[in-house]
Design a protein around this motif. Structure first.
Motif, PDB file in Angstrom:
ATOM      1  N   ASP A  81       0.817  -1.215   0.000  1.00 24.18           N
ATOM      2  CA  ASP A  81       0.000   0.000   0.000  1.00 24.18           C
ATOM      3  C   ASP A  81       0.854   1.271   0.000  1.00 24.18           C
ATOM      4  O   ASP A  81       0.690   2.142   0.849  1.00 24.18           O
ATOM      5  CB  ASP A  81      -0.937  -0.011   1.217  1.00 24.18           C
ATOM      6  N   PRO A  82       1.767   1.365  -0.940  1.00 21.94           N
ATOM      7  CA  PRO A  82       2.700   2.497  -0.927  1.00 21.94           C
ATOM      8  C   PRO A  82       2.011   3.833  -1.172  1.00 21.94           C
ATOM      9  O   PRO A  82       1.255   3.994  -2.127  1.00 21.94           O
ATOM     10  CB  PRO A  82       3.682   2.166  -2.048  1.00 21.94           C
ATOM     11  N   VAL A  83       2.272   4.774  -0.290  1.00 16.59           N
ATOM     12  CA  VAL A  83       1.677   6.102  -0.387  1.00 16.59           C
ATOM     13  C   VAL A  83       2.133   6.791  -1.675  1.00 16.59           C
ATOM     14  O   VAL A  83       3.330   6.801  -1.994  1.00 16.59           O
ATOM     15  CB  VAL A  83       2.065   6.946   0.852  1.00 16.59           C
ATOM     16  N   ALA A  84       1.184   7.319  -2.413  1.00 19.26           N
ATOM     17  CA  ALA A  84       1.422   7.970  -3.701  1.00 19.26           C
ATOM     18  C   ALA A  84       2.072   7.017  -4.702  1.00 19.26           C
ATOM     19  O   ALA A  84       2.618   7.450  -5.716  1.00 19.26           O
ATOM     20  CB  ALA A  84       2.272   9.235  -3.543  1.00 19.26           C
TER      21      ALA A  84
ATOM     22  N   GLY B  50      -2.255   9.909   3.710  1.00 27.19           N
ATOM     23  CA  GLY B  50      -1.643   9.364   2.495  1.00 27.19           C
ATOM     24  C   GLY B  50      -2.102  10.109   1.260  1.00 27.19           C
ATOM     25  O   GLY B  50      -1.311  10.437   0.369  1.00 27.19           O
ATOM     26  N   ILE B  51      -3.404  10.393   1.217  1.00 32.42           N
ATOM     27  CA  ILE B  51      -3.962  11.101   0.057  1.00 32.42           C
ATOM     28  C   ILE B  51      -3.420  12.531  -0.004  1.00 32.42           C
ATOM     29  O   ILE B  51      -3.091  13.035  -1.081  1.00 32.42           O
ATOM     30  CB  ILE B  51      -5.510  11.081   0.121  1.00 32.42           C
ATOM     31  N   GLU B  52      -3.280  13.128   1.171  1.00 28.55           N
ATOM     32  CA  GLU B  52      -2.759  14.500   1.211  1.00 28.55           C
ATOM     33  C   GLU B  52      -1.338  14.549   0.625  1.00 28.55           C
ATOM     34  O   GLU B  52      -1.000  15.438  -0.163  1.00 28.55           O
ATOM     35  CB  GLU B  52      -2.741  14.973   2.664  1.00 28.55           C
ATOM     36  N   ILE B  53      -0.543  13.562   1.001  1.00 29.38           N
ATOM     37  CA  ILE B  53       0.830  13.501   0.470  1.00 29.38           C
ATOM     38  C   ILE B  53       0.789  13.364  -1.045  1.00 29.38           C
ATOM     39  O   ILE B  53       1.506  14.056  -1.771  1.00 29.38           O
ATOM     40  CB  ILE B  53       1.597  12.311   1.098  1.00 29.38           C
ATOM     41  N   MET B  54      -0.079  12.489  -1.514  1.00 31.11           N
ATOM     42  CA  MET B  54      -0.159  12.270  -2.956  1.00 31.11           C
ATOM     43  C   MET B  54      -0.573  13.554  -3.676  1.00 31.11           C
ATOM     44  O   MET B  54       0.022  13.926  -4.685  1.00 31.11           O
ATOM     45  CB  MET B  54      -1.158  11.152  -3.252  1.00 31.11           C
ATOM     46  N   ASP B  55      -1.581  14.237  -3.130  1.00 32.68           N
ATOM     47  CA  ASP B  55      -2.045  15.469  -3.770  1.00 32.68           C
ATOM     48  C   ASP B  55      -0.933  16.511  -3.843  1.00 32.68           C
ATOM     49  O   ASP B  55      -0.748  17.170  -4.854  1.00 32.68           O
ATOM     50  CB  ASP B  55      -3.252  16.043  -3.016  1.00 32.68           C
ATOM     51  N   LYS B  56      -0.207  16.643  -2.755  1.00 26.65           N
ATOM     52  CA  LYS B  56       0.883  17.618  -2.726  1.00 26.65           C
ATOM     53  C   LYS B  56       1.918  17.306  -3.797  1.00 26.65           C
ATOM     54  O   LYS B  56       2.405  18.185  -4.486  1.00 26.65           O
ATOM     55  CB  LYS B  56       1.568  17.595  -1.355  1.00 26.65           C
ATOM     56  N   LEU B  57       2.241  16.018  -3.924  1.00 25.38           N
ATOM     57  CA  LEU B  57       3.252  15.616  -4.905  1.00 25.38           C
ATOM     58  C   LEU B  57       2.785  15.914  -6.310  1.00 25.38           C
ATOM     59  O   LEU B  57       3.549  16.375  -7.151  1.00 25.38           O
ATOM     60  CB  LEU B  57       3.561  14.129  -4.780  1.00 25.38           C
ATOM     61  N   HIS B  58       1.508  15.686  -6.555  1.00 21.18           N
ATOM     62  CA  HIS B  58       0.996  15.936  -7.900  1.00 21.18           C
ATOM     63  C   HIS B  58       1.054  17.409  -8.252  1.00 21.18           C
ATOM     64  O   HIS B  58       1.344  17.781  -9.377  1.00 21.18           O
ATOM     65  CB  HIS B  58      -0.416  15.379  -8.036  1.00 21.18           C
TER      66      HIS B  58
ATOM     67  N   LEU C 290      -2.567   2.164   3.707  1.00 20.18           N
ATOM     68  CA  LEU C 290      -1.971   3.425   4.154  1.00 20.18           C
ATOM     69  C   LEU C 290      -2.058   4.500   3.071  1.00 20.18           C
ATOM     70  O   LEU C 290      -2.200   5.683   3.366  1.00 20.18           O
ATOM     71  CB  LEU C 290      -0.508   3.203   4.539  1.00 20.18           C
ATOM     72  N   ALA C 291      -1.986   4.065   1.819  1.00 18.09           N
ATOM     73  CA  ALA C 291      -2.031   5.044   0.718  1.00 18.09           C
ATOM     74  C   ALA C 291      -3.378   5.748   0.663  1.00 18.09           C
ATOM     75  O   ALA C 291      -3.461   6.894   0.216  1.00 18.09           O
ATOM     76  CB  ALA C 291      -1.747   4.339  -0.608  1.00 18.09           C
ATOM     77  N   ALA C 292      -4.435   5.064   1.128  1.00 18.87           N
ATOM     78  CA  ALA C 292      -5.780   5.634   1.032  1.00 18.87           C
ATOM     79  C   ALA C 292      -6.207   6.355   2.308  1.00 18.87           C
ATOM     80  O   ALA C 292      -7.346   6.821   2.420  1.00 18.87           O
ATOM     81  CB  ALA C 292      -6.788   4.530   0.692  1.00 18.87           C
ATOM     82  N   THR C 293      -5.322   6.481   3.278  1.00 20.51           N
ATOM     83  CA  THR C 293      -5.649   7.245   4.488  1.00 20.51           C
ATOM     84  C   THR C 293      -5.670   8.733   4.137  1.00 20.51           C
ATOM     85  O   THR C 293      -5.056   9.142   3.141  1.00 20.51           O
ATOM     86  CB  THR C 293      -4.581   7.028   5.583  1.00 20.51           C
TER      87      THR C 293
END
Ligand code: SF4
Lengths: 222, 292
Positions: free
Chosen positions: B210-213, B280-288, B274-277
């Motif tokens: 479940d890797p974040v982003a 986790g989603i916040e980290i992904m959004d920031k990276l995008h 963990l990626a869908a917490t």
């Protein structure tokens, strides 16, 4: 899978599919171009497009195109190195129909003007599949010595190639035949168990009806 | 041809009166058509690459997301300042696991074992052992054959890819490989080696990927720690004479079955766990935002 696929490869991280495989795609594409790279226009599809940046897929592809292998510690700095060498490049995302999730499309131009379009996928564990060259299906892994022959779509050429190989005691591992509707020629892709002698390739290239011969052996420089 | 089961390796060792690692070596010589020297040479090169990676850790380096890096150094410092709960040897193991996982996330050169995400587990078991116990390098190489043989059987019977089988197939497999290697180093026989790897795998059964982003960073780096520590405890159990009640090959088969049943969101897609917490989603959004 041999034991060094399990304990290995030695590679620059973070991902065997998104980093090591991407370097290899670039590396093989650069071999296939048979020219020093001047410009690369790169399109990322699927998971390459969505998580590629975080995995360094972009830097990995450029590193491979500059001739680096998956264990080259300069991979993270490949953009810088490309600029120093006067190589230009661009990235974009693209949805390629029916493509593997980790697919890249590379439009390459060499310093002497040669062009090549390569579509390749990273299929896991750092292994890749070259799927299309100049829009024609080819589907080879690049793990074995590979011979690609473009010839006029007329009888006899397959026999020329196979008898040349048997004459040189080179065993054919796989063989595929494709037709290019646009160009009106045929493409043969052969993977062999032994390397093919250079003079045999030169001989083949001069035969009538043979348009282009590409050969590479990625083991050679290993 | 790779062995199709651990039982097959054990049978082979009995038939020919050889050790587990020798059975793996013989198979490699046959499969790749190489001499014993050539095979050892490559194993030594692999070991050298592992040690090189260990000694070239850079505590200041950060991953492309900026979220991973420096924790190996933090752990090292903690172990220097006081005796960790786990004891000083396990402290070194944990430190090494973090360092290698971080090196991978930070685009440094590592050895996938069996994958890049799980590249810290085996080195974390072997390198501190080699350094602390002043072990012969030749025996470490032998232990690496043991681990490769186990990994190969897992790859044949189940999978070593998080996308196919979840993290149990990556960290779990690495842990099983390390457990077998350590059991060998401590004098365990072929059966004990297999029980150690089975217990290591059992204890990580069901671990999701479940890797974040979608990046090999969170939770991957820290999971190398549990992979390594779990290997130590499984090896100790096997050396104590404790056996896996479920035969080792059947444990591997169970891992495959669990992997097949895992929802796609828990197989490296970065869409579950963990990626869908929310975090986790916040980290992904920031990276995008950063890359777009
Ligand atoms: S969470 Fe997934 S990507 Fe990360 S180490 Fe585990 S299997 Fe690999």
């Amino acid at each position: 899978m041999n034991i060094f696929d399990i304990l290995g490869p030695v590679m620059v991280g973070p991902s065997s599919s998104h980093t090591a495989g991407a370097v290899r795609i670039g590396y093989i594409a650069h071999k296939l171009l048979q020219d020093e790279l001047a410009n690369a226009e790169i399109y990322l599809h699927g998971s390459f497009a969505t998580t590629g940046a975080g995995h360094g897929t972009d830097r990995a592809l450029i590193a491979g195109l500059l001739g680096m292998k998956p264990d080259d510690i300069r991979i993270p700095d490949s953009f810088q190195i490309a600029r120093e060498q006067g190589v230009t490049f661009s990235f974009d995302t693209k949805n390629i129909k029916d493509a593997h999730p980790n697919t890249a499309l590379l439009l390459l131009t060499g310093k002497s003007g040669r062009t090549l379009e390569v579509q390749a996928a990273s299929i896991g564990g750092g292994r890749i599949m070259i799927q299309k060259l100049d829009g024609i299906d080819v589907n080879f892994s690049s793990e074995k010595p590979t011979l690609i022959v473009h010839n006029l779509d007329q009888p006899g050429h397959v026999a020329e190639v196979t008898s040349m190989l048997s004459h040189k005691s080179v065993n054919i591992a796989t063989m595929q035949l494709y037709r290019d509707k646009r160009g009106g020629y045929a493409v043969m892709v052969l993977e062999t168990d032994q390397p093919i002698p250079q003079e045999a390739i030169a001989w083949l290239a001069h035969l009538e009806g043979i348009i282009k011969v590409t050969y590479f052996n990625s083991e050679e420089e290993a | 041809m790779a062995y199709a089961s651990l039982a097959e390796i054990i049978d082979y060792t009995k038939e020919h009166n050889i050790l587990f690692w020798e059975a793996v070596l013989e198979d490699d010589m046959a499969e790749r058509k190489v001499t014993k020297e050539a095979s050892f040479h490559q194993m030594k090169a692999t070991w050298d690459a592992i040690r090189h990676a260990c000694s070239h850790y850079e505590p200041k380096r950060r991953s492309s997301s900026g979220l991973v890096g420096g924790q190996g150094a933090q752990m090292e410092e903690y172990c220097r300042a006081r005796t960790p709960l786990c004891g000083s040897f396990v402290g070194k193991v944990m430190t090494q696991a973090l360092k290698m996982g971080e090196s991978n996330a930070c685009m440094k050169r590592i050895v996938a074992a069996p994958t890049a995400g799980a590249c810290g587990v085996l080195p974390a078991a072997l390198v501190p052992y080699y350094e602390e116990r002043k072990e012969d390098e030749a025996r470490i190489l032998e232990a690496m054959y043991v681990s490769a043989g186990i990994g190969q059987v897992i790859a044949v019977r189940a999978s070593i890819s998080g996308a196919a089988g979840g993290c149990q197939a990556e960290i779990g497999s690495a842990s099983a490989m390390a457990a077998g290697a350590l059991t060998y180093l401590e004098g365990g026989n072929a059966a004990q080696i297999c029980h150690a790897s089975a217990m290591a795998l059992k204890n990580l059964l069901g671990l999701v990927c479940d890797p974040v982003a979608g990046l090999v960073e969170i939770p991957c780096v820290k999971r190398n720690v549990i992979g390594a520590v779990n290997a130590l405890s499984a090896a100790d159990m096997a050396l104590a004479g404790i056996e896996s009640r479920i035969p080792p090959d059947q444990v591997i088969d169970a891992m495959k079955e669990v992997g097949d049943k895992l929802d796609a969101s828990l197989r490296e897609t970065g869409m579950g766990g963990l990626a869908a917490t929310p975090a986790g989603i916040e980290i992904m959004d920031k990276l995008h935002h950063k890359t777009r």
